[in-house]
Design an enzyme around this catalytic site. Sequence first.
Site, PDB file in Angstrom:
ATOM      1  N   GLY B   9       0.837  -1.056   0.081  1.00  0.00           N
ATOM      2  CA  GLY B   9      -0.143   0.006   0.131  1.00  0.00           C
ATOM      3  C   GLY B   9       0.964   1.255  -0.076  1.00  0.00           C
ATOM      4  O   GLY B   9       1.406   1.360   0.843  1.00  0.00           O
ATOM      5  N   GLY B  11      -0.196   4.621   0.135  1.00  0.00           N
ATOM      6  CA  GLY B  11      -0.978   5.591   0.355  1.00  0.00           C
ATOM      7  C   GLY B  11      -0.057   6.538   1.512  1.00  0.00           C
ATOM      8  O   GLY B  11       1.073   6.428   1.350  1.00  0.00           O
ATOM      9  N   PHE B  12      -0.858   7.271   2.125  1.00  0.00           N
ATOM     10  CA  PHE B  12      -0.122   8.259   2.991  1.00  0.00           C
ATOM     11  C   PHE B  12       0.823   7.573   4.107  1.00  0.00           C
ATOM     12  O   PHE B  12       1.985   7.687   4.379  1.00  0.00           O
ATOM     13  CB  PHE B  12      -1.024   9.138   3.891  1.00  0.00           C
ATOM     14  CG  PHE B  12      -1.708  10.246   3.052  1.00  0.00           C
ATOM     15  CD1 PHE B  12      -0.965  11.489   2.548  1.00  0.00           C
ATOM     16  CD2 PHE B  12      -3.203  10.107   2.643  1.00  0.00           C
ATOM     17  CE1 PHE B  12      -1.515  11.959   1.569  1.00  0.00           C
ATOM     18  CE2 PHE B  12      -3.357  11.046   1.826  1.00  0.00           C
ATOM     19  CZ  PHE B  12      -2.607  12.197   1.131  1.00  0.00           C
ATOM     20  N   VAL B  77      -1.899  -8.039  -3.985  1.00  0.00           N
ATOM     21  CA  VAL B  77      -1.524  -9.029  -2.884  1.00  0.00           C
ATOM     22  C   VAL B  77      -2.781  -9.872  -2.647  1.00  0.00           C
ATOM     23  O   VAL B  77      -3.917  -9.233  -2.666  1.00  0.00           O
ATOM     24  CB  VAL B  77      -1.162  -8.232  -1.577  1.00  0.00           C
ATOM     25  CG1 VAL B  77      -1.052  -9.439  -0.481  1.00  0.00           C
ATOM     26  CG2 VAL B  77       0.254  -7.665  -1.932  1.00  0.00           C
ATOM     27  N   GLU B 169     -18.408  18.397   1.214  1.00  0.00           N
ATOM     28  CA  GLU B 169     -17.874  19.176   0.249  1.00  0.00           C
ATOM     29  C   GLU B 169     -18.213  18.738  -1.134  1.00  0.00           C
ATOM     30  O   GLU B 169     -18.263  19.800  -2.080  1.00  0.00           O
ATOM     31  CB  GLU B 169     -16.363  18.388   0.449  1.00  0.00           C
ATOM     32  CG  GLU B 169     -15.622  19.004   1.775  1.00  0.00           C
ATOM     33  CD  GLU B 169     -14.134  18.769   1.820  1.00  0.00           C
ATOM     34  OE1 GLU B 169     -13.358  19.608   2.149  1.00  0.00           O
ATOM     35  OE2 GLU B 169     -13.730  17.435   1.616  1.00  0.00           O
ATOM     36  N   ASP B 298      -5.730   3.559   7.671  1.00  0.00           N
ATOM     37  CA  ASP B 298      -7.500   3.066   7.666  1.00  0.00           C
ATOM     38  C   ASP B 298      -7.433   1.840   7.724  1.00  0.00           C
ATOM     39  O   ASP B 298      -8.553   1.337   8.192  1.00  0.00           O
ATOM     40  CB  ASP B 298      -8.111   3.651   6.250  1.00  0.00           C
ATOM     41  CG  ASP B 298      -8.357   5.145   6.185  1.00  0.00           C
ATOM     42  OD1 ASP B 298      -7.924   5.833   7.202  1.00  0.00           O
ATOM     43  OD2 ASP B 298      -8.389   5.692   5.367  1.00  0.00           O
ATOM     44  N   ALA B 313      -5.835  11.537   6.705  1.00  0.00           N
ATOM     45  CA  ALA B 313      -4.192  11.498   6.005  1.00  0.00           C
ATOM     46  C   ALA B 313      -3.272  12.066   7.223  1.00  0.00           C
ATOM     47  O   ALA B 313      -2.461  11.311   7.452  1.00  0.00           O
ATOM     48  CB  ALA B 313      -4.187  12.353   5.064  1.00  0.00           C
TER      49      ALA B 313
END
Lengths: 417, 417
Positions: B9, B11-12, B77, B169, B298, B313
């Site tokens: 992963g 991501g952040f 994976v 948003e 997450d 994040a």
Amino acid sequence: MKHRVVVVGAGFAGLQLVQGLKGAGCDITLIDQRNHHLFQPLLYQVATTLLATSEIAWPIRRVMRSREDVTTLLATVTGVDRVAREVVLDSGTRIPFDTLVVATGARHAYFGNDHWEADAPGLKTLEDATTIRRRLLLAFERAELTDDEAEREAQLTFAVVGAGATGVELAGIIAELAHRILPREFRHIDTHRARVLLIEAGPRILPAFREDLADYATRALERRGVEVLTGVPVTDCTAEGIMLGDKPIPSRTIIWAAGVQASPASQWLDAEADRAGRVKVTDTLALPDDPAIFVLGDTANVESGGRQVPGIAPAAKQQGKYAARLIRSRLDGKAARAPFHYRHMGDLATIGQNAAIIDFGRFQMKGLLAWWVWGIAHIYFLIGGRSRLMVSISWLWSYLSGQNSARLITQKETLRR
Amino acid sequence: MKHRVVVVGAGFAGLQLVQGLKGAGCDITLIDQRNHHLFQPLLYQVATTLLATSEIAWPIRRVMRSREDVTTLLATVTGVDRVAREVVLDSGTRIPFDTLVVATGARHAYFGNDHWEADAPGLKTLEDATTIRRRLLLAFERAELTDDEAEREAQLTFAVVGAGATGVELAGIIAELAHRILPREFRHIDTHRARVLLIEAGPRILPAFREDLADYATRALERRGVEVLTGVPVTDCTAEGIMLGDKPIPSRTIIWAAGVQASPASQWLDAEADRAGRVKVTDTLALPDDPAIFVLGDTANVESGGRQVPGIAPAAKQQGKYAARLIRSRLDGKAARAPFHYRHMGDLATIGQNAAIIDFGRFQMKGLLAWWVWGIAHIYFLIGGRSRLMVSISWLWSYLSGQNSARLITQKETLRR
């Protein structure tokens, strides 16, 4: 009642025509099956990660927002009822017209081998471009993952079929991607070893250009690592590779830039077409038996000065402009106008960074200066300040940093073919 | 032999961890099923035509190009062999590890109603964003084409489910799109009449924020024409519309922003998970029975100071940073480190142009100033000068011209549902 003009296709010809009818007091309906006008001359740069999709496409509605006389419809045309004077949409809706303009462009053609398309996609739409971009980038990824040397070689062999301007431009950037931009990013493969083949059935590349420019382009391509193969017919394209004569070359990425076929406008209109499906029009760009139905751009077979008008953006724009003036003359009740005369402005193509060729007929340019002239000319022709700014930044950034900005693999396609 | 770290992963959390291991002398393999790192906090702006896909996503390889100690793999994976200490890829390849870091994020969750997904897509990937963008824009196109008043109303009803930051948003920008940007472009419909519903099952919107900020956001949304519905449970989503309790509301565009479900990491690891699928980890972010297997972001259920760490994040980044330091300490043979401590920096959300809310805990901001702070903070967190420049220009352009730049409908989906 206002004179009703229906325009099918919002490419260069269609948009130019609508622009030419500004203030003419017509009731214009502009129909396209996509919501955006596409700047096709730079589409190959989206396919090769240099530009983002939104940098070369504009919503047709937005372009037309201040034109109260224009109604934009996102719809697919399925036919034209010439007796009732109506365009038929796939929803069944019929749009009546007094004057009809058909400018629906062309798709790539496989000369009777349409089954090659799945393995050798062409480049006409944004989806085509993102498909090719995905395949290009996935080929490097798959090469990095595999332990099979033959498979790795097939993944790292890129075949571009057709050496007109688009084929040359694609091959040039793919070679730069493999040999200049990607090498530092992979750990198992050496992307310098990637092969880029430019395959042309005719005797030389860039037949629209003077021979010395084509020679320069060949040398410039070869310096970038492109293998230029001329006089070589493609006899098959499969998921395994490409067949050149009776020689198979394993390749997982084939791009088709070899021929075009006009849209089915001739069937809608029940009009005579040439072998490439282009509708034969008079010297006023209308059907021989119907002066109120115009066919423009890549959809039309037009002659000017005894020569076929080429399927390029400036020619389409000139046709749109001419047809708009002719329609206005008729509405004003003026005498018939002179026939359409095509003025060839020149041909240009980039080979890669710092190398382009320009053939203005009277004089020629090549190399670094031609590359800058090419870039500035293309920025000039984009629509709106925002696109000009964004494309300029993307190019400058790529030039200065050696990094292309749109290297995303999107949409589902399994990693393993 | 070097210490082998496998990170699943990018991501952040994953990227921050790899960054934290720079110079540690590890042999790092970074695996992701996409070729790009995605800046998820701005994904809703791609879905609503403000930003282009390439402005908030970066090829992972490019980010890692100068890290000779990192091998990037584009692969899926399928499992983890904890006994053999290997990660299993879908190709069957096995990647051995000494330390494993799983940070595979989350998907949207439908609380047992997965069949709603087709009609109420969520927003986690670039494809999700272009799907929602396409549906939003097509709804206006279909409304323009139809003669059926009920169908037109259903096409012009947009339902956003879930009123956390993302839902707020999305609703804000959709309302601006309908009421400010699009009206001049359509001839048959008045896009001012479009309804935007923000639907929340809980008692109020933005539960993570202080109540006065949520009240401000409600008023700001309503001023923009959003109908804010709280305490309203969604009982069904179909192609026809959305069911609120037992009241059906015809709507052709439903967006799901109501819940998340962690990736299947707990199954790979055969580890205990909470109801949302998040793996329960110790205060060093590792599995209770295996200190060399970390689960971050997450995907993890982490507590700090007696409270659940939120799935945002900054939290993911802090976890990546902590785990990298812990791994380095172990390699250096130092004493065990203090447990992970989450430092909450604040919550922020935009409602639309000139309106945002920021809750720093100790003090709050709202309105125009908060909007500028929000924008500058997000530009700061983007990767690389090019993205910062491009996003700044896109925002400024949109602000000054009132035009969004990424309004393309791409990929095949028939116009008529």
